[in-house]
Design a protein around this motif. Structure first.
Motif, PDB file in Angstrom:
ATOM      1  N   GLU A 169      16.118 -49.879 -17.356  1.00 16.69           N
ATOM      2  CA  GLU A 169      17.463 -48.949 -17.569  1.00 16.69           C
ATOM      3  C   GLU A 169      16.969 -47.441 -17.771  1.00 16.69           C
ATOM      4  N   VAL A 170      15.944 -47.318 -18.124  1.00 14.92           N
ATOM      5  CA  VAL A 170      15.472 -45.903 -18.485  1.00 14.92           C
ATOM      6  C   VAL A 170      14.952 -45.102 -17.043  1.00 14.92           C
ATOM      7  N   VAL A 171      13.825 -45.888 -16.613  1.00 13.72           N
ATOM      8  CA  VAL A 171      13.193 -45.346 -15.396  1.00 13.72           C
ATOM      9  C   VAL A 171      14.063 -45.233 -14.248  1.00 13.72           C
ATOM     10  N   GLY A 172      14.542 -46.565 -13.996  1.00 18.76           N
ATOM     11  CA  GLY A 172      15.287 -46.632 -12.685  1.00 18.76           C
ATOM     12  C   GLY A 172      14.254 -47.300 -11.949  1.00 18.76           C
ATOM     13  N   GLU A 173      14.933 -47.970 -10.677  1.00 11.32           N
ATOM     14  CA  GLU A 173      13.675 -48.491  -9.664  1.00 11.32           C
ATOM     15  C   GLU A 173      13.592 -47.329  -8.816  1.00 11.32           C
ATOM     16  N   ASP A 174      12.237 -46.732  -8.606  1.00 12.43           N
ATOM     17  CA  ASP A 174      12.068 -45.465  -7.691  1.00 12.43           C
ATOM     18  C   ASP A 174      12.591 -44.296  -8.181  1.00 12.43           C
ATOM     19  N   GLU A 175      13.198 -44.063  -9.329  1.00 11.60           N
ATOM     20  CA  GLU A 175      13.942 -42.858  -9.626  1.00 11.60           C
ATOM     21  C   GLU A 175      13.171 -42.029 -10.451  1.00 11.60           C
ATOM     22  N   GLY A 176      12.780 -42.509 -11.611  1.00 17.36           N
ATOM     23  CA  GLY A 176      12.025 -41.570 -12.555  1.00 17.36           C
ATOM     24  C   GLY A 176      10.522 -41.868 -12.638  1.00 17.36           C
ATOM     25  N   GLY A 177      10.278 -42.791 -11.345  1.00 15.21           N
ATOM     26  CA  GLY A 177       8.854 -43.340 -11.280  1.00 15.21           C
ATOM     27  C   GLY A 177       8.735 -44.471 -10.604  1.00 15.21           C
ATOM     28  N   PHE A 178       7.612 -45.254 -10.895  1.00 13.18           N
ATOM     29  CA  PHE A 178       7.664 -46.418 -10.107  1.00 13.18           C
ATOM     30  C   PHE A 178       7.290 -47.700 -11.192  1.00 13.18           C
ATOM     31  N   LEU A 179       8.004 -48.821 -11.189  1.00 13.26           N
ATOM     32  CA  LEU A 179       7.636 -50.012 -11.958  1.00 13.26           C
ATOM     33  C   LEU A 179       6.816 -51.147 -11.190  1.00 13.26           C
ATOM     34  N   TYR A 180       6.182 -51.836 -12.057  1.00  9.09           N
ATOM     35  CA  TYR A 180       5.351 -53.001 -11.515  1.00  9.09           C
ATOM     36  C   TYR A 180       5.367 -54.393 -12.429  1.00  9.09           C
ATOM     37  N   ASP A 181       5.638 -55.438 -11.916  1.00  7.51           N
ATOM     38  CA  ASP A 181       5.457 -56.620 -12.776  1.00  7.51           C
ATOM     39  C   ASP A 181       4.119 -56.703 -13.585  1.00  7.51           C
ATOM     40  N   ILE A 182       4.343 -57.111 -14.700  1.00 10.12           N
ATOM     41  CA  ILE A 182       3.053 -57.243 -15.907  1.00 10.12           C
ATOM     42  C   ILE A 182       2.054 -57.392 -14.987  1.00 10.12           C
ATOM     43  N   GLY A 183       1.889 -58.510 -14.378  1.00  4.88           N
ATOM     44  CA  GLY A 183       0.403 -58.957 -13.963  1.00  4.88           C
ATOM     45  C   GLY A 183      -0.097 -58.043 -12.610  1.00  4.88           C
ATOM     46  N   ASP A 184       0.920 -57.202 -12.171  1.00 10.44           N
ATOM     47  CA  ASP A 184       0.602 -56.564 -11.081  1.00 10.44           C
ATOM     48  C   ASP A 184      -0.085 -55.352 -11.065  1.00 10.44           C
TER      49      ASP A 184
ATOM     50  N   GLU B 235       8.749 -34.215  -6.307  1.00 11.03           N
ATOM     51  CA  GLU B 235      10.014 -34.854  -6.004  1.00 11.03           C
ATOM     52  C   GLU B 235      10.311 -35.892  -7.001  1.00 11.03           C
ATOM     53  N   CYS B 236       9.221 -36.641  -7.353  1.00 14.55           N
ATOM     54  CA  CYS B 236       9.757 -37.915  -8.218  1.00 14.55           C
ATOM     55  C   CYS B 236       9.900 -37.259  -9.650  1.00 14.55           C
ATOM     56  N   GLY B 237       9.008 -36.166 -10.146  1.00 15.57           N
ATOM     57  CA  GLY B 237       9.294 -35.687 -11.454  1.00 15.57           C
ATOM     58  C   GLY B 237      10.689 -35.018 -11.687  1.00 15.57           C
ATOM     59  N   GLN B 238      10.869 -34.377 -10.646  1.00 15.23           N
ATOM     60  CA  GLN B 238      12.361 -33.583 -10.398  1.00 15.23           C
ATOM     61  C   GLN B 238      13.430 -34.563 -10.688  1.00 15.23           C
TER      62      GLN B 238
ATOM     63  N   MET C  41       0.091 -51.288  -9.849  1.00 16.63           N
ATOM     64  CA  MET C  41       0.196 -50.411 -10.544  1.00 16.63           C
ATOM     65  C   MET C  41      -0.931 -49.191 -10.392  1.00 16.63           C
ATOM     66  N   THR C  42      -2.043 -49.771  -9.972  1.00 20.95           N
ATOM     67  CA  THR C  42      -3.135 -48.644  -9.844  1.00 20.95           C
ATOM     68  C   THR C  42      -2.980 -47.920  -8.391  1.00 20.95           C
ATOM     69  N   ALA C  43      -2.240 -48.719  -7.241  1.00 24.94           N
ATOM     70  CA  ALA C  43      -2.317 -48.140  -6.124  1.00 24.94           C
ATOM     71  C   ALA C  43      -0.925 -47.055  -6.483  1.00 24.94           C
ATOM     72  N   GLY C  44       0.041 -47.322  -7.137  1.00 19.98           N
ATOM     73  CA  GLY C  44       1.178 -46.304  -7.438  1.00 19.98           C
ATOM     74  C   GLY C  44       0.803 -45.180  -8.210  1.00 19.98           C
ATOM     75  N   LEU C  45      -0.154 -45.251  -9.141  1.00 20.19           N
ATOM     76  CA  LEU C  45      -0.743 -43.967  -9.669  1.00 20.19           C
ATOM     77  C   LEU C  45      -1.451 -43.171  -8.774  1.00 20.19           C
TER      78      LEU C  45
ATOM     79  N   VAL D  75       8.104 -35.378 -15.692  1.00 22.78           N
ATOM     80  CA  VAL D  75       6.674 -36.035 -15.299  1.00 22.78           C
ATOM     81  C   VAL D  75       7.126 -37.503 -14.915  1.00 22.78           C
ATOM     82  N   PRO D  76       6.771 -37.760 -13.463  1.00 24.87           N
ATOM     83  CA  PRO D  76       7.107 -39.125 -13.246  1.00 24.87           C
ATOM     84  C   PRO D  76       6.284 -40.183 -13.919  1.00 24.87           C
ATOM     85  N   VAL D  77       6.878 -41.568 -14.059  1.00 25.02           N
ATOM     86  CA  VAL D  77       6.490 -42.715 -14.908  1.00 25.02           C
ATOM     87  C   VAL D  77       5.749 -43.600 -14.000  1.00 25.02           C
ATOM     88  N   VAL D  78       4.696 -44.132 -14.325  1.00 26.14           N
ATOM     89  CA  VAL D  78       4.324 -45.295 -13.899  1.00 26.14           C
ATOM     90  C   VAL D  78       4.217 -46.395 -14.870  1.00 26.14           C
TER      91      VAL D  78
END
Ligand code: GMT
Length: 383
Positions: free
Chosen positions: A310-325, A345-348, A329-333, A298-301
């Motif tokens: 360290e866990v998710v990796g940038e654009d590997e296990g999902g998408f990460l956003y700065d706290i205020g953004d 693909e992202c889940g794999q 985050m909404t657009a990524g989901l 399951v991909p992570v946002v």
């Protein structure tokens, strides 16, 4: 080795990690004694080489607060003697590392032939939240320094610890892990049907619903991303902010698409039946729930905080956003929900990363090495 493990046995990542570690060590032939106030919630009824010792705290009218730290230390002394423990591995600095220090002192003062080496694993809340509380900081630093070995669950937490406390720098990073066997492919049709209901897509969040998890943001991001999509939000866990999440869902008009499942002991099946995992925490020293989601394909946002990169990796296990953004985050989901191919693909990739970097097979031997090294150091000092 004979290993005593102390953790918070209630719902929470540190308890899960400690319990899984004990089970894995027992499978590898070590003898494991859990010393806690309750049976850890993911401990099955019986497993060879696994024992449980309950810490009972007397409550007399004189005590306003039952002295758990002392009851635990006394139980550690008793179990260390009876089971001839080599290692006392405590998860959380307070009060567990303090109890372990005291137990070791009592054993040494009693002239016991064998005293266990104390290994402390830092999980985050003890450092980032509780540690910043001045009334605890001296005792936390002392307990870290007096442990024979200290580990942290991420590089971020190690750095945070060294920034917050003047303590020994030899804290080794041992990441949390999952057992790939728990995430073998099963037919998840039943869970899927129950979770999705009449909708096609399932967004999941798991936590203890404390303010640090920002559950109101979970609801807000879901509402923004999935307003016009056949999707529902499944919330797993319980805690003080459940009412806040309910209110937010009602305010945004998505209450009929938000399901509160409460505490669940086995989450692998539920995760495998999910499409995206959402974790917008303000702080997360590791984010075990995100790793469990990744293992379940399951991909992570999530937020770009603490150990999550360290866990998710940038654009590997999902998408990460700065706290205020929150817009990001909404657009990524939304992007993940709209694009089936991207989600797959992202889940794999998430699963491959979880199995490659965080499998029990890779991580548990790191703890074994840590135990061996602290024992060698202690016997060197004694010699
Ligand atoms: O997240 C929580 O509030 C629970 C807490 C715990 O004690 O179980 O979790 C901490 O330890 C987990 C296991 O190492 C980590 O995965 C979590 O990121 C960490 N929580 C925080 O840092 C807020």
């Amino acid at each position: 080795m004979r290993i005593g493990i102390t953790c918070y046995p209630s719902y929470g990542g540190s308890g899960v990690v400690a319990t899984e570690l004990g089970r894995q060590l027992a499978r590898r032939g070590h003898v494991v004694h859990f010393i806690t106030y309750d049976v850890p919630f993911r401990l099955p009824r019986f497993q060879e080489n696994v024992f449980f010792h309950e810490v009972e705290t007397p409550s007399y009218p004189l005590f306003k607060h039952p002295p758990y730290l002392l009851a635990l230390a006394n139980k550690m002394v008793e179990v260390a003697r009876y089971a001839e423990l080599d290692i006392l591995h405590v998860h959380y600095a307070i009060p567990h590392a303090t109890s372990a220090y005291l137990a070791r002192e009592v054993l040494e003062a009693g002239g016991d032939r064998r005293t266990p080496a104390v290994v402390t694993t830092l999980h985050g809340t003890d450092i980032t939240l509780v540690g910043s509380e001045p009334s605890f900081s001296d005792i936390i630093a002392f307990s870290i320094d007096r442990s024979d070995g200290v580990t942290a669950v991420s590089h971020a937490l190690r750095a945070e610890t060294l920034k917050a406390f003047r303590v020994r720098p030899d804290i080794r990073v041992i990441h949390n892990f999952i057992d790939p066997e728990d995430y073998a492919d099963h037919d998840r049709c039943d869970e899927r049907r129950c979770l999705a209901g009449p909708d096609r897509l399932v967004v999941t969040h798991i936590s203890n619903f404390r303010p640090v998890k920002r559950v109101e943001v979970v609801v807000r991001v879901f509402a923004g991303a999935a307003r016009d999509l056949p999707a529902r939000l499944v919330l797993i866990g319980d805690g003080p902010d459940v009412p806040k999440a309910r209110r937010e869902a009602a305010r945004l008009g998505v209450e009929d698409r938000v399901v509160f499942l409460g505490r669940q002991e086995q989450v692998a099946g539920l995760l495998a039946a999910s499409d995206v995992f959402l974790l917008p925490s303000v702080q997360e020293s590791f984010g075990l729930a995100a790793l469990e989601a990744m293992a379940a394909r399951v991909p992570v946002v999530a937020s770009r905080v603490g150990g999550l990169p360290e866990v998710v990796g940038e654009d590997e296990g999902g998408f990460l956003y700065d706290i205020g953004d929150l817009d990001g985050m909404t657009a990524g989901l939304r992007r993940l929900l709209l694009d089936d191919e991207l989600r797959r693909e992202c889940g794999q990739r998430a699963r491959e990363r979880a199995f490659r970097l965080f499998s029990s097979e890779r991580v548990v031997p790191e703890y074994e090495r840590c135990y061996e090294e602290v024992l060698a150091l202690r016997s060197g000092r004694a010699g």
